[in-house]
Design a protein around this motif. Structure first.
Motif, short mmCIF file in Angstrom:
data_model
loop_
_atom_site.label_atom_id
_atom_site.label_comp_id
_atom_site.label_asym_id
_atom_site.label_seq_id
_atom_site.Cartn_x
_atom_site.Cartn_y
_atom_site.Cartn_z
N ASP A 23 -31.98 7.03 -29.70
CA ASP A 23 -32.01 8.32 -30.39
C ASP A 23 -30.94 9.29 -29.88
O ASP A 23 -30.75 10.36 -30.45
CB ASP A 23 -33.39 8.98 -30.26
CG ASP A 23 -33.82 9.18 -28.81
OD1 ASP A 23 -33.57 8.28 -27.98
OD2 ASP A 23 -34.42 10.22 -28.50
N TRP A 24 -30.20 8.92 -28.84
CA TRP A 24 -29.13 9.78 -28.33
C TRP A 24 -27.86 9.68 -29.18
O TRP A 24 -26.98 10.52 -29.04
CB TRP A 24 -28.76 9.38 -26.91
CG TRP A 24 -29.74 9.76 -25.85
CD1 TRP A 24 -31.02 10.23 -26.02
CD2 TRP A 24 -29.53 9.70 -24.44
NE1 TRP A 24 -31.61 10.46 -24.82
CE2 TRP A 24 -30.73 10.15 -23.82
CE3 TRP A 24 -28.47 9.31 -23.63
CZ2 TRP A 24 -30.87 10.22 -22.43
CZ3 TRP A 24 -28.60 9.38 -22.25
CH2 TRP A 24 -29.79 9.83 -21.65
N HIS A 47 -28.38 16.32 -28.98
CA HIS A 47 -29.56 15.78 -28.31
C HIS A 47 -29.57 16.30 -26.88
O HIS A 47 -28.65 16.04 -26.10
CB HIS A 47 -29.53 14.25 -28.31
CG HIS A 47 -30.85 13.64 -27.98
ND1 HIS A 47 -31.45 13.79 -26.74
CD2 HIS A 47 -31.71 12.90 -28.72
CE1 HIS A 47 -32.61 13.16 -26.74
NE2 HIS A 47 -32.79 12.61 -27.93
N SER A 95 -27.98 12.62 -37.20
CA SER A 95 -29.09 12.16 -36.37
C SER A 95 -30.23 13.18 -36.45
O SER A 95 -30.03 14.35 -36.83
CB SER A 95 -28.65 12.01 -34.91
OG SER A 95 -28.33 13.27 -34.34
N ALA A 132 -31.81 14.69 -34.05
CA ALA A 132 -31.60 15.81 -33.13
C ALA A 132 -30.67 16.84 -33.73
O ALA A 132 -30.91 18.05 -33.64
CB ALA A 132 -31.06 15.30 -31.80
#
Length: 372
Positions: A119-120, A149, A208, A210
């Motif tokens: 998820d980064w 993020h 993304s 984030a």
């Protein structure tokens, strides 16, 4: 300044790590550090990689060649490893070379810590993540972390601080401090059989979770649902500001340790803004090294002077120094001589030479003679 380093360059050249496994003599490792010689008024830099297994004697030999040929400062890529940098820095200092700790910043290929956190990573408008090897844009080592993020950002800044703590370092040098190329340099498009006349979904980042959630909290709209996100100014400006704030945070980190901050950037601010979401004239930074690799853009040699002047003018009134970056493999000795003069005539504070290991004796002779 590695693709290239163009810093993109990135897009065509890979960073070379040295793997000399010879044991370093003790006396070399214990060399007493001395202050580097005062830099000349017009500084010459060189990007160079040092491997974690390279011996001290090998490092000293390579650094000595650079010093003997007119180089004042070296940008050392150690894959952001403070231990390797701690071995190389005293050797450079002993020779009178400034040390700048070069690191990959938002692009973090092979980062073992980041790779534990899918998820980064940045995500394209088409939904492709830089975490997934098959989905990366252009080349396999384009593994971009999202500056939006919080944990990815914290990780990047921890690497910056680790390098800033090393004795004998003048600056931490940020490379790939941007988003992936939404537009490649036109001279590179044939390599990828591409036409980029608009922002294409596969090359437009960062969608993304984030990033989108942070943007929506500010502007109450979802870029994933925009019909044409390329014309939404808030969305573009958000990404420019994400890079800007990361740089500004890095500036505070390195200055806390009495070091400076430098960066490899695209040729001039308006161009960097358009191509990679990088408006570097608005950053809090000590030195920028714009990679004015004119042949990547199908430009003529005099474009080096044009781009240098544009960057210098955009920085007017700011304390940031500009040092022109040159791609030496494509420069004949005569063109190198002209390029150096163009940079001087258009306000540069120095010149940084890339690529590691490919300088010819004739090119070094031009560099030495230009200092006289």
């Amino acid at each position: 300044m590695r693709i290239l380093k163009i810093a993109f360059l990135s897009v065509i050249l890979s960073v070379v790590s040295c793997n000399d496994n010879t044991t370093a003599p003790k006396e070399n490792l214990k060399t007493k550090e001395v202050v580097a010689e005062a830099p000349t008024s017009f500084k010459y830099w060189k990007w160079i990689a040092v491997g974690d297994k390279e011996s001290a004697s090998s490092i000293e030999k390579r650094f000595s060649i650079l010093k003997e040929n007119g180089i004042d400062a070296i940008l050392i890529n150690t894959n952001a490893d403070p231990k390797t940098l701690s071995k190389a820095a005293p050797i450079a200092n002993k020779l009178g070379l400034e040390v700048h700790a070069w690191m990959f910043t938002t692009n973090r290929p092979g980062d073992s810590i980041a790779q534990q956190h899918p998820d980064w990573y940045m995500v394209s408008r088409s939904g492709k993540s830089c975490f997934v090897k098959e989905d990366r844009p252009y080349v396999g080592y384009y593994q971009w972390l999202s500056p939006s993020h919080p944990e990815a950002r914290k990780h990047i800044l921890s690497l910056v601080e680790g390098l800033a703590k090393v004795e004998g370092v003048t600056s931490v040098h940020l490379d790939y401090i941007r988003y992936p190329d939404v537009y490649l340099p036109v001279g590179l498009l044939p390599k990828y059989d591409l036409k980029q006349e608009e922002e294409l979904p596969d090359y437009d980042f960062d969608y993304s979770d984030a990033s989108v959630e942070k943007f929506m909290a500010l502007h109450h709209k979802d870029p994933r649902k925009m019909e044409n996100p390329a014309i939404d100014i808030e969305w573009k400006n958000f990404r420019l500001n994400e890079i800007r704030s990361l740089v500004n945070e890095a500036y505070e980190v390195v200055h806390k340790h009495d070091k400076k901050l430098s960066a490899a950037v695209f040729p001039y601010p308006e161009m960097a803004d358009h191509m990679v979401r990088q408006r570097w004239d608005k950053w809090k930074i000590d030195m920028v090294l714009p990679m004015i690799y004119y042949n990547f853009y199908n430009e003529e040699l005099d474009w080096i002077g044009y781009a240098t002047k544009q960057g210098v003018e955009d920085l007017e009134g700011k304390p940031t120094e500009l040092h022109t970056g040159l791609f030496t493999p494509k420069l004949t000795p005569e063109d190198l001589k002209k390029a150096i003069q163009m940079a001087k005539d258009n306000g540069a504070s120095g010149i940084a030479f890339f690529d590691d290991g490919k300088m010819t004796e004739e090119q070094f002779e031009i560099i030495k003679n230009s200092k006289e």
